[in-house]
Design a protein around this motif. Structure first.
Motif, PDB file in Angstrom:
ATOM      1  N   THR A  47      19.984  77.666  33.663  1.00 16.50           N
ATOM      2  CA  THR A  47      18.978  77.002  34.801  1.00 16.50           C
ATOM      3  C   THR A  47      18.093  77.985  35.607  1.00 16.50           C
ATOM      4  O   THR A  47      18.805  79.308  35.796  1.00 16.50           O
ATOM      5  CB  THR A  47      19.935  76.222  35.885  1.00 16.50           C
ATOM      6  OG1 THR A  47      20.915  75.408  35.201  1.00 16.50           O
ATOM      7  CG2 THR A  47      19.309  75.401  36.819  1.00 16.50           C
ATOM      8  N   ALA A  48      17.022  77.652  36.062  1.00 23.78           N
ATOM      9  CA  ALA A  48      16.114  78.607  36.767  1.00 23.78           C
ATOM     10  C   ALA A  48      16.658  78.756  38.041  1.00 23.78           C
ATOM     11  O   ALA A  48      17.250  77.947  38.642  1.00 23.78           O
ATOM     12  CB  ALA A  48      14.751  78.043  36.578  1.00 23.78           C
ATOM     13  N   HIS A  49      16.341  80.135  38.619  1.00 29.27           N
ATOM     14  CA  HIS A  49      16.704  80.342  39.969  1.00 29.27           C
ATOM     15  C   HIS A  49      15.761  81.128  40.555  1.00 29.27           C
ATOM     16  O   HIS A  49      14.821  81.881  39.755  1.00 29.27           O
ATOM     17  CB  HIS A  49      18.019  81.349  39.910  1.00 29.27           C
ATOM     18  CG  HIS A  49      19.371  80.631  39.459  1.00 29.27           C
ATOM     19  ND1 HIS A  49      19.803  79.409  39.996  1.00 29.27           N
ATOM     20  CD2 HIS A  49      19.995  80.502  38.218  1.00 29.27           C
ATOM     21  CE1 HIS A  49      21.015  79.112  39.195  1.00 29.27           C
ATOM     22  NE2 HIS A  49      21.044  79.772  38.237  1.00 29.27           N
ATOM     23  N   THR A  50      15.714  81.285  41.918  1.00 28.50           N
ATOM     24  CA  THR A  50      14.766  82.241  42.563  1.00 28.50           C
ATOM     25  C   THR A  50      15.578  82.927  43.420  1.00 28.50           C
ATOM     26  O   THR A  50      16.770  82.767  43.689  1.00 28.50           O
ATOM     27  CB  THR A  50      13.732  81.515  43.237  1.00 28.50           C
ATOM     28  OG1 THR A  50      14.428  80.858  44.588  1.00 28.50           O
ATOM     29  CG2 THR A  50      13.124  80.290  42.761  1.00 28.50           C
ATOM     30  N   ILE A  51      14.950  84.191  43.813  1.00 32.10           N
ATOM     31  CA  ILE A  51      15.529  85.061  44.869  1.00 32.10           C
ATOM     32  C   ILE A  51      14.707  84.910  46.236  1.00 32.10           C
ATOM     33  O   ILE A  51      13.338  85.415  46.019  1.00 32.10           O
ATOM     34  CB  ILE A  51      15.423  86.514  44.318  1.00 32.10           C
ATOM     35  CG1 ILE A  51      15.718  86.789  42.886  1.00 32.10           C
ATOM     36  CG2 ILE A  51      16.203  87.635  45.120  1.00 32.10           C
ATOM     37  CD1 ILE A  51      17.224  86.161  42.396  1.00 32.10           C
ATOM     38  N   LYS A  52      15.276  84.410  47.096  1.00 30.19           N
ATOM     39  CA  LYS A  52      14.214  83.970  48.129  1.00 30.19           C
ATOM     40  C   LYS A  52      14.813  84.835  49.614  1.00 30.19           C
ATOM     41  O   LYS A  52      15.998  84.610  49.895  1.00 30.19           O
ATOM     42  CB  LYS A  52      14.623  82.713  48.589  1.00 30.19           C
ATOM     43  CG  LYS A  52      13.633  82.236  49.662  1.00 30.19           C
ATOM     44  CD  LYS A  52      13.517  80.580  49.902  1.00 30.19           C
ATOM     45  CE  LYS A  52      12.600  80.154  51.023  1.00 30.19           C
ATOM     46  NZ  LYS A  52      12.632  78.789  51.267  1.00 30.19           N
ATOM     47  N   PHE A  53      14.158  85.584  49.941  1.00 31.89           N
ATOM     48  CA  PHE A  53      14.364  86.265  51.323  1.00 31.89           C
ATOM     49  C   PHE A  53      13.719  85.658  52.574  1.00 31.89           C
ATOM     50  O   PHE A  53      12.961  84.636  52.249  1.00 31.89           O
ATOM     51  CB  PHE A  53      13.950  87.856  51.240  1.00 31.89           C
ATOM     52  CG  PHE A  53      14.830  88.586  50.216  1.00 31.89           C
ATOM     53  CD1 PHE A  53      16.066  89.220  50.797  1.00 31.89           C
ATOM     54  CD2 PHE A  53      14.486  88.692  48.744  1.00 31.89           C
ATOM     55  CE1 PHE A  53      16.612  90.053  50.025  1.00 31.89           C
ATOM     56  CE2 PHE A  53      15.365  89.549  48.099  1.00 31.89           C
ATOM     57  CZ  PHE A  53      16.385  90.176  48.739  1.00 31.89           C
ATOM     58  N   GLN A  54      13.690  85.940  53.552  1.00 36.70           N
ATOM     59  CA  GLN A  54      13.021  85.257  54.830  1.00 36.70           C
ATOM     60  C   GLN A  54      11.790  85.533  54.636  1.00 36.70           C
ATOM     61  O   GLN A  54      11.080  84.794  54.932  1.00 36.70           O
ATOM     62  CB  GLN A  54      13.561  86.244  56.019  1.00 36.70           C
ATOM     63  CG  GLN A  54      14.775  85.503  56.597  1.00 36.70           C
ATOM     64  CD  GLN A  54      14.809  86.078  58.114  1.00 36.70           C
ATOM     65  OE1 GLN A  54      14.554  87.320  58.435  1.00 36.70           O
ATOM     66  NE2 GLN A  54      15.597  85.274  59.031  1.00 36.70           N
ATOM     67  N   ASP A  55      11.188  86.658  53.852  1.00 36.20           N
ATOM     68  CA  ASP A  55       9.689  86.814  53.961  1.00 36.20           C
ATOM     69  C   ASP A  55       9.065  86.666  52.454  1.00 36.20           C
ATOM     70  O   ASP A  55       8.002  86.818  52.306  1.00 36.20           O
ATOM     71  CB  ASP A  55       9.391  88.095  54.309  1.00 36.20           C
ATOM     72  CG  ASP A  55      10.095  89.344  53.701  1.00 36.20           C
ATOM     73  OD1 ASP A  55      10.773  89.126  52.764  1.00 36.20           O
ATOM     74  OD2 ASP A  55       9.541  90.501  53.930  1.00 36.20           O
ATOM     75  N   SER A  56       9.827  86.310  51.581  1.00 36.56           N
ATOM     76  CA  SER A  56       9.390  86.366  50.289  1.00 36.56           C
ATOM     77  C   SER A  56      10.139  85.540  49.392  1.00 36.56           C
ATOM     78  O   SER A  56      11.772  85.356  49.587  1.00 36.56           O
ATOM     79  CB  SER A  56       9.194  87.993  49.704  1.00 36.56           C
ATOM     80  OG  SER A  56      10.540  88.545  49.378  1.00 36.56           O
ATOM     81  N   GLU A  57       9.675  85.134  48.139  1.00 33.39           N
ATOM     82  CA  GLU A  57      10.668  84.441  47.263  1.00 33.39           C
ATOM     83  C   GLU A  57       9.959  84.889  45.922  1.00 33.39           C
ATOM     84  O   GLU A  57       8.777  84.825  45.705  1.00 33.39           O
ATOM     85  CB  GLU A  57      10.566  82.904  47.457  1.00 33.39           C
ATOM     86  CG  GLU A  57      11.332  82.295  46.250  1.00 33.39           C
ATOM     87  CD  GLU A  57      11.453  80.691  46.784  1.00 33.39           C
ATOM     88  OE1 GLU A  57      10.885  79.999  47.638  1.00 33.39           O
ATOM     89  OE2 GLU A  57      12.493  79.954  46.044  1.00 33.39           O
ATOM     90  N   SER A  58      10.972  84.937  44.897  1.00 33.91           N
ATOM     91  CA  SER A  58      10.438  85.197  43.508  1.00 33.91           C
ATOM     92  C   SER A  58       9.960  83.880  42.821  1.00 33.91           C
ATOM     93  O   SER A  58      10.214  82.988  43.275  1.00 33.91           O
ATOM     94  CB  SER A  58      11.546  85.940  42.643  1.00 33.91           C
ATOM     95  OG  SER A  58      12.407  84.929  42.500  1.00 33.91           O
ATOM     96  N   PRO A  59       9.227  84.191  41.713  1.00 27.74           N
ATOM     97  CA  PRO A  59       8.892  82.964  41.034  1.00 27.74           C
ATOM     98  C   PRO A  59      10.154  82.377  40.436  1.00 27.74           C
ATOM     99  O   PRO A  59      11.225  83.194  40.472  1.00 27.74           O
ATOM    100  CB  PRO A  59       8.029  83.472  39.919  1.00 27.74           C
ATOM    101  CG  PRO A  59       7.735  84.951  40.185  1.00 27.74           C
ATOM    102  CD  PRO A  59       8.530  85.298  41.322  1.00 27.74           C
ATOM    103  N   ALA A  60      10.288  81.290  40.046  1.00 26.01           N
ATOM    104  CA  ALA A  60      11.575  80.606  39.229  1.00 26.01           C
ATOM    105  C   ALA A  60      11.859  81.476  38.033  1.00 26.01           C
ATOM    106  O   ALA A  60      11.026  81.542  37.024  1.00 26.01           O
ATOM    107  CB  ALA A  60      11.362  79.240  38.919  1.00 26.01           C
ATOM    108  N   LEU A  61      13.080  81.813  37.957  1.00 27.24           N
ATOM    109  CA  LEU A  61      13.448  82.845  36.906  1.00 27.24           C
ATOM    110  C   LEU A  61      14.284  82.210  35.742  1.00 27.24           C
ATOM    111  O   LEU A  61      15.231  81.533  36.091  1.00 27.24           O
ATOM    112  CB  LEU A  61      14.127  84.158  37.195  1.00 27.24           C
ATOM    113  CG  LEU A  61      13.762  84.870  38.254  1.00 27.24           C
ATOM    114  CD1 LEU A  61      14.787  86.081  38.640  1.00 27.24           C
ATOM    115  CD2 LEU A  61      12.510  85.582  37.724  1.00 27.24           C
ATOM    116  N   GLN A  62      13.523  81.906  34.499  1.00 32.97           N
ATOM    117  CA  GLN A  62      14.243  81.106  33.670  1.00 32.97           C
ATOM    118  C   GLN A  62      15.318  82.094  33.059  1.00 32.97           C
ATOM    119  O   GLN A  62      15.444  83.118  33.360  1.00 32.97           O
ATOM    120  CB  GLN A  62      13.279  80.725  32.468  1.00 32.97           C
ATOM    121  CG  GLN A  62      12.154  79.845  32.988  1.00 32.97           C
ATOM    122  CD  GLN A  62      12.439  78.717  33.375  1.00 32.97           C
ATOM    123  OE1 GLN A  62      13.333  78.119  32.944  1.00 32.97           O
ATOM    124  NE2 GLN A  62      11.781  78.132  34.622  1.00 32.97           N
TER     125      GLN A  62
END
Ligand SMILES: [Cu+2]
Length: 141
Positions: A94-109
């Protein structure tokens, strides 16, 4: 024949006494006492030397890797030196992201990685932006 009851009673008492004496009583075997008591483990002394914690800067890695597996960040907490980079690798289907308060990664496959460099010290909590119950922490020292 006249029975001398006194003699009969004495005889009965004598037989009783003899049989009582001949009955072996419980044999008391002396319990073997160990020559030396079992030594206890040494008790730490109250005055033991406190080993100072080494300075974080001397051993803190400059980078860390986090695996995303089973809908969790592993390890859930990493510590890096300021200026270091954390790289996440998604091992889930499943795709996930890394989300901080000020940034978020693209969805990682599956199999994809994402890296982020931390130039400021502090504790940075993050979540997966898709599955917000997934959380992790980056500590920058
Ligand atoms: Cu997710």
């Amino acid at each position: 024949m006249k029975i001398d009851w006194i003699h009969v009673i004495i005889l009965v008492l004598a037989i009783t006494a003899i049989s009582g004496c001949s009955t072996p009583g419980p044999v008391v075997t002396p319990t073997a006492v160990p020559a030396t008591p079992t030594p206890f483990p040494p008790t730490p002394t109250a005055t033991s030397t406190v080993v100072p914690t080494p300075s974080p800067t001397s051993t803190t890695p400059s980078s860390a890797s986090v695996t995303i597996s089973g809908f969790s960040f592993q390890p859930g907490e990493v510590t890096i030196a300021r200026g270091g980079t954390v790289t996440w690798t998604n091992n889930d289907g499943t795709a996930h992201t890394i989300k901080f308060q000020d940034s978020e990664s693209p969805a990682l496959q599956n199999g994809k990685t994402y890296s982020k460099t931390f130039n400021v010290t502090g504790t940075f909590d993050y979540i997966c932006g898709i599955h917000t119950y997934m959380n992790g922490k980056v500590i920058v020292v």
